[in-house]
Structure formats: C-alpha cells, structure tokens
Design a protein around this motif. Structure first.
Motif, PDB file in Angstrom:
ATOM      1  N   ARG A 329       0.853  -1.174   0.000  1.00 31.85           N
ATOM      2  CA  ARG A 329       0.000   0.000   0.000  1.00 31.85           C
ATOM      3  C   ARG A 329       0.901   1.240   0.000  1.00 31.85           C
ATOM      4  O   ARG A 329       2.098   1.158   0.305  1.00 31.85           O
ATOM      5  CB  ARG A 329      -0.913   0.032   1.237  1.00 31.85           C
ATOM      6  N   VAL A 330       0.316   2.386  -0.314  1.00 37.34           N
ATOM      7  CA  VAL A 330       1.073   3.639  -0.328  1.00 37.34           C
ATOM      8  C   VAL A 330       0.220   4.717   0.339  1.00 37.34           C
ATOM      9  O   VAL A 330      -1.010   4.716   0.211  1.00 37.34           O
ATOM     10  CB  VAL A 330       1.462   4.045  -1.772  1.00 37.34           C
ATOM     11  N   THR A 331       0.878   5.610   1.061  1.00 40.68           N
ATOM     12  CA  THR A 331       0.160   6.692   1.738  1.00 40.68           C
ATOM     13  C   THR A 331       0.073   7.911   0.822  1.00 40.68           C
ATOM     14  O   THR A 331       1.095   8.441   0.384  1.00 40.68           O
ATOM     15  CB  THR A 331       0.877   7.097   3.027  1.00 40.68           C
ATOM     16  N   PRO A 332      -1.144   8.398   0.514  1.00 40.63           N
ATOM     17  CA  PRO A 332      -1.265   9.595  -0.324  1.00 40.63           C
ATOM     18  C   PRO A 332      -0.841  10.860   0.400  1.00 40.63           C
ATOM     19  O   PRO A 332      -0.490  11.860  -0.232  1.00 40.63           O
ATOM     20  CB  PRO A 332      -2.748   9.630  -0.676  1.00 40.63           C
ATOM     21  N   GLN A 333      -0.877  10.821   1.732  1.00 40.55           N
ATOM     22  CA  GLN A 333      -0.447  11.967   2.524  1.00 40.55           C
ATOM     23  C   GLN A 333       0.130  11.463   3.834  1.00 40.55           C
ATOM     24  O   GLN A 333      -0.044  10.298   4.192  1.00 40.55           O
ATOM     25  CB  GLN A 333      -1.623  12.910   2.787  1.00 40.55           C
ATOM     26  N   ALA A 334       0.805  12.345   4.554  1.00 40.00           N
ATOM     27  CA  ALA A 334       1.421  11.947   5.820  1.00 40.00           C
ATOM     28  C   ALA A 334       0.359  11.436   6.787  1.00 40.00           C
ATOM     29  O   ALA A 334      -0.745  11.976   6.871  1.00 40.00           O
ATOM     30  CB  ALA A 334       2.181  13.125   6.421  1.00 40.00           C
ATOM     31  N   THR A 335       0.705  10.386   7.521  1.00 39.80           N
ATOM     32  CA  THR A 335      -0.235   9.802   8.481  1.00 39.80           C
ATOM     33  C   THR A 335       0.554   9.077   9.559  1.00 39.80           C
ATOM     34  O   THR A 335       1.788   9.078   9.549  1.00 39.80           O
ATOM     35  CB  THR A 335      -1.209   8.834   7.772  1.00 39.80           C
ATOM     36  N   ARG A 336      -0.162   8.458  10.492  1.00 39.03           N
ATOM     37  CA  ARG A 336       0.478   7.691  11.553  1.00 39.03           C
ATOM     38  C   ARG A 336      -0.088   6.277  11.560  1.00 39.03           C
ATOM     39  O   ARG A 336      -1.268   6.058  11.267  1.00 39.03           O
ATOM     40  CB  ARG A 336       0.268   8.343  12.928  1.00 39.03           C
ATOM     41  N   LEU A 337       0.766   5.340  11.910  1.00 40.10           N
ATOM     42  CA  LEU A 337       0.377   3.934  12.003  1.00 40.10           C
ATOM     43  C   LEU A 337       1.195   3.276  13.091  1.00 40.10           C
ATOM     44  O   LEU A 337       2.430   3.358  13.078  1.00 40.10           O
ATOM     45  CB  LEU A 337       0.603   3.216  10.669  1.00 40.10           C
ATOM     46  N   GLY A 338       0.528   2.645  14.044  1.00 39.31           N
ATOM     47  CA  GLY A 338       1.244   1.975  15.126  1.00 39.31           C
ATOM     48  C   GLY A 338       2.158   2.889  15.892  1.00 39.31           C
ATOM     49  O   GLY A 338       3.217   2.459  16.365  1.00 39.31           O
ATOM     50  N   GLY A 339       1.767   4.167  16.016  1.00 45.24           N
ATOM     51  CA  GLY A 339       2.575   5.135  16.738  1.00 45.24           C
ATOM     52  C   GLY A 339       3.742   5.703  15.970  1.00 45.24           C
ATOM     53  O   GLY A 339       4.545   6.467  16.514  1.00 45.24           O
ATOM     54  N   VAL A 340       3.847   5.357  14.690  1.00 49.26           N
ATOM     55  CA  VAL A 340       4.966   5.804  13.850  1.00 49.26           C
ATOM     56  C   VAL A 340       4.444   6.780  12.801  1.00 49.26           C
ATOM     57  O   VAL A 340       3.421   6.526  12.159  1.00 49.26           O
ATOM     58  CB  VAL A 340       5.660   4.608  13.173  1.00 49.26           C
ATOM     59  N   GLY A 341       5.147   7.897  12.613  1.00 48.81           N
ATOM     60  CA  GLY A 341       4.778   8.844  11.584  1.00 48.81           C
ATOM     61  C   GLY A 341       5.262   8.388  10.223  1.00 48.81           C
ATOM     62  O   GLY A 341       6.433   8.018  10.052  1.00 48.81           O
ATOM     63  N   LEU A 342       4.363   8.393   9.257  1.00 52.22           N
ATOM     64  CA  LEU A 342       4.694   7.999   7.887  1.00 52.22           C
ATOM     65  C   LEU A 342       4.567   9.210   6.982  1.00 52.22           C
ATOM     66  O   LEU A 342       3.562   9.927   7.042  1.00 52.22           O
ATOM     67  CB  LEU A 342       3.745   6.898   7.396  1.00 52.22           C
ATOM     68  N   PRO A 343       5.532   9.443   6.106  1.00 55.64           N
ATOM     69  CA  PRO A 343       5.441  10.581   5.193  1.00 55.64           C
ATOM     70  C   PRO A 343       4.494  10.285   4.043  1.00 55.64           C
ATOM     71  O   PRO A 343       4.117   9.133   3.799  1.00 55.64           O
ATOM     72  CB  PRO A 343       6.877  10.719   4.683  1.00 55.64           C
ATOM     73  N   ALA A 344       4.084  11.314   3.331  1.00 58.87           N
ATOM     74  CA  ALA A 344       3.319  11.107   2.108  1.00 58.87           C
ATOM     75  C   ALA A 344       4.162  10.306   1.128  1.00 58.87           C
ATOM     76  O   ALA A 344       5.367  10.523   0.994  1.00 58.87           O
ATOM     77  CB  ALA A 344       2.934  12.449   1.499  1.00 58.87           C
ATOM     78  N   GLY A 345       3.544   9.362   0.464  1.00 59.42           N
ATOM     79  CA  GLY A 345       4.273   8.530  -0.486  1.00 59.42           C
ATOM     80  C   GLY A 345       5.007   7.365   0.146  1.00 59.42           C
ATOM     81  O   GLY A 345       5.778   6.682  -0.542  1.00 59.42           O
ATOM     82  N   ALA A 346       4.778   7.090   1.425  1.00 56.73           N
ATOM     83  CA  ALA A 346       5.434   5.951   2.076  1.00 56.73           C
ATOM     84  C   ALA A 346       4.942   4.649   1.455  1.00 56.73           C
ATOM     85  O   ALA A 346       3.747   4.426   1.311  1.00 56.73           O
ATOM     86  CB  ALA A 346       5.150   5.956   3.570  1.00 56.73           C
ATOM     87  N   GLN A 347       5.884   3.790   1.081  1.00 53.97           N
ATOM     88  CA  GLN A 347       5.565   2.487   0.479  1.00 53.97           C
ATOM     89  C   GLN A 347       5.492   1.450   1.594  1.00 53.97           C
ATOM     90  O   GLN A 347       6.495   1.117   2.218  1.00 53.97           O
ATOM     91  CB  GLN A 347       6.645   2.101  -0.537  1.00 53.97           C
TER      92      GLN A 347
END
Length: 440
Positions: A329-347
């Motif tokens: 999956r890929v993140t269209p925008q910055a988000t958080r998952l499992g307490g970790v910050g994910l940038p936009a476009g994270a694969q």
C-alpha cells in the motif's frame, strides 16, 4: 507493473550468514534488523524469526535496503487493509526491482500496460470490475466446480501413482499441485486456446519478473515470456470470438461507472491479474499444504478421514504459511500507524504471514492447531474491499487436493536425503517449489 518502481534492493551481504537467532557469533547485537534481507536465504528459508523480531521490536519498520515500511502486527495490517482512503492500493502491482531500459523495450514492443483494474485500483471503477470477478468465484459457482476439481485431481493422481509405481519417487508440485488449479481455473473462467503448461510458464515468469530480484539476463528471459502472455491476452480480448459465458466475455459486456464499455487495456489488466492469482498462488498453497501434512507426524494418514479435517488443515496452513506473504500500500499523505509517523508517499509492505503468527491474536502461533477457535481471523486473503475474491475456490481446491492425495497415495513419505525443499522466495510469494516424495 511498469510504473516507477522502488529503489534497487541492496545485496544484504550480512543476511546470508546471520539472522535474529544467530547467537553469540553475531557481530551486530545492537540492530539485528539491520541484517534483514527480504530476498536473502535466511529470510526465505525461515522468515518467522525475523517476523517475530519485527513485531516485538519494530512493528512499523523502515527497511533501508528496500525503502519499504514493513508492517507486521495483525492490528496494524488489518487497519491498513480496511482504510483505503488513507492507504491506497496504487502500488500493489509495481515492479519491485526497477526494470532496466532493455527489459522495458521488450515489454513496450507488445504495448505492455496494466492500468488500474483490480488489486491496484482505488478508483470508482473497482467495485464494478470486482463484481464481474466475484460472479465467477461465488459460493454457488465454487460448489458447482467441486466435481470438476475432484475429476481433475483424480486424473493427475493417476499419473502420480504410475510414476511412483515405476520409479518409487515423484515431485508432487510439478505433477499435481501446480497443474490442478490451472486446469480448474481454465474450466471455471472458460479460458481456451492455450495449454495449461504455457499459462503456468507465463504466470511464473510474471511473478518472478515483477516480484523478484533477478539479474539482468534473467529479467530479459522473463520479459519475453511476459510479453507473450500480454500479447496473447490482448489478441484474445480484442478478438470478439470468446464465449459469452466466459470471464473475458463478461468483461466485454461490462460498463464503467460513466456508461462507457470497458476498454481493452483494462480488460487485459484484469485478466492478467486474475489468471495469475487464480492459479499460481493456489498451486503454491496446495504445495505448502501437502508438504506440511507429510512432515507433521501422524497427520498424513488422517486427513482423508472425517469430514472437515482437510479443510481445517488448509485453514491453519493459511494462517501460518500463506502463499501470499506480503502486499503493498502507499500513503497519499502523511499519516500515523502503530505510533509511527509515515510521510506522504510511504511504500508499505504488509507482512500478511507475520500477522498470522501474532501471539496477541493467535496463542502459541508456532504450533499447527487445526480447528483454532478464531482461525478465520487470519489475513491470508486480505480484508476489506480488496479481499481476495477467489478465497473460497482456493480453500476448496486445496482441501480437495489434500484429501484426494492422502486417499490415493497413503503409502508415501517425504523423499529421504532431500532436506529442506527449495523455496520460491519472491517479495510477496513463498512456497516450496518441490515436494519430493517416495514410497514408504
């Protein structure tokens, strides 16, 4: 799948020797995950120690060798699968290893393209296309297919029995597990004008090219086969001569949300995915089911007995060793998952196999326990709007295959002296590529 791919994988020189359970010899006790190589022999041979370490130490882990964020806890994987607004499927079929220009030229020669259709489709057209697929894999169709599955299994096992009688040995993968789902799929979907062996060869080449890490020379060989596959699909879709009741015939009648007829490129993309997923991954499941049942003390003589035993074993194998081990999956925008910050476009790489061994969901996950109370909570077939539409057929084929093989071949055992079988070790697919047996 020729979309911009991920960065090249690092060679992972340390991972071929060390693992998370390497013991006192390990030279890097501070960061054992720094030795992780998703294509390395230790991970392919036994990924569970690595998956256990990921869940315990870094459940949303950035892997510098691949650029992927590895998500390994059940609750996080499920959350991603059920939230298509924050986690898009667009990268699900991107090539894992960047395809060099020479390979792209081979594919471009036949106009290779795979626009969003099913697994990689987050647009409004997805639900309608999915309905076309599910009509061929619903409960009624699967029940009606059981006699054909049993007939094909018996035909193949006749050949296996003859080979065992003549030579005392056989490979159940190439002679049985790999062929059964291909022939079944061809009957269910009305696939014509191609030999099962050819469809298997095309499918295997596609998996290796897009989900493997082959060297350039091998990539070129695979690209030729993938180009043949795509060209055959394109000519078949455009021919207008397929039976109306076939899968391709149903696609030809399909209308997009705006009322337009489905374009040929998207129809080809849908066929490309379904023809691969509908037989290669099921063959991998059957191979794992057979191998594990043969290896488990006392299991083989009993799986053909009481009703439900084969089905329960298949379900437990799906939990512990699913053929589809990861998905993206890929993140269209910055988000958080499992307490970790994910940038936009994270694969993101969702570790489906790891989620099935999460002790927070499955007590004693290392034990093979058919009839677990919560066994259907595993994510081997995904979840949400992109859950595998062929799950029921795959389960049925694997149970029929196991039951038939145990009944027809009660006198077999794993071949002596063969050790651990070679494993298919692609980014998202894992199974024994050989199930060598001999007469007991």
């Amino acid at each position: 799948m020729t979309s911009p791919a991920l960065d090249s994988f690092a060679s992972g020189t340390g991972a071929a020797r060390w693992g998370p359970a390497a013991g006192p010899e390990s030279t890097d006790t501070r960061d054992p995950l720094g030795l992780l190589d998703l294509f390395g022999d230790p991970f392919v041979r036994d990924p569970h120690p690595w998956l256990d370490l990921l869940r315990a130490e870094s459940p949303v882990h950035h892997d510098p060798a691949t650029g992927l964020w590895l998500v390994s806890r059940h609750q996080d994987v499920r959350r991603v699968l059920l939230d298509p607004e924050r986690f898009h499927p667009d990268n699900a079929q991107h090539a894992v290893t960047p395809l060099p220009v020479a390979v792209l030229r081979v594919l471009a020669r036949v106009g290779f393209t795979l626009p969003p259709a099913l697994a990689n489709n987050g647009t409004l057209s997805h639900s309608g296309l999915r309905r076309v697929v599910t009509r061929f894999f619903n409960a009624q169709r699967v029940a009606a297919a059981v006699p054909a599955i049993e007939r094909i299994a018996e035909e193949l096992l006749d050949g296996v029995r003859s080979q065992l009688d003549a030579t005392d040995g056989c490979d159940l993968f190439t002679s049985f597990a790999q062929v059964l789902p291909c022939r079944v799929l061809m009957e269910v979907l009305g696939i014509q004008d191609v030999e099962p062996a050819t469809l298997i060869r095309w499918s295997d080449a596609s998996l290796e090219l897009f989900w493997g890490r082959p060297p350039l020379e091998r990539q070129l060989e695979l690209a030729e086969l993938v180009a043949e596959f795509h060209q055959w699909l394109t000519e078949t879709v455009r021919s207008g001569t397929v039976p109306a009741g076939s899968f391709i015939g149903a696609l030809a009648r399909h209308r997009l949300p705006d009322g337009r007829s489905l374009d040929a490129e998207t129809a080809v993309a849908a066929c490309f995915f379904v023809f691969i997923a509908g037989q290669s991954t099921t063959g991998q499941l059957i191979a794992t089911v057979l191998r594990r049942a043969l290896d488990e003390p006392g299991r083989w003589p009993h799986v053909a007995g009481a009703a439900g035993r084969a089905e329960a074993w298949v379900e437990e194998v799906l939990r512990r060793e699913p053929p589809v081990t990861t998905w993206r999956r890929v993140t269209p925008q910055a988000t958080r998952l499992g307490g970790v910050g994910l940038p936009a476009g994270a694969q993101l790489l969702l570790m489906l196999m790891g989620s099935g061994s999460d002790p927070e969901v499955f007590p004693q996950p290392e034990r093979m326990c058919p009839n677990r109370a919560n066994i259907r909570h595993h994510l081997a077939f995904g979840a949400g709007r992109h859950r595998c539409p062929g799950a029921s057929l795959a389960r049925t084929e694997a149970a029929v295959a196991l039951r038939a093989a145990a009944r027809r071949l009660p006198d077999i055992r794993p071949a002596a002296g063969t050790g651990e079988p070679p494993m298919l070790g692609l980014l998202s697919f894992r199974a024994p590529s050989k199930v060598a047996v001999e007469r007991a």
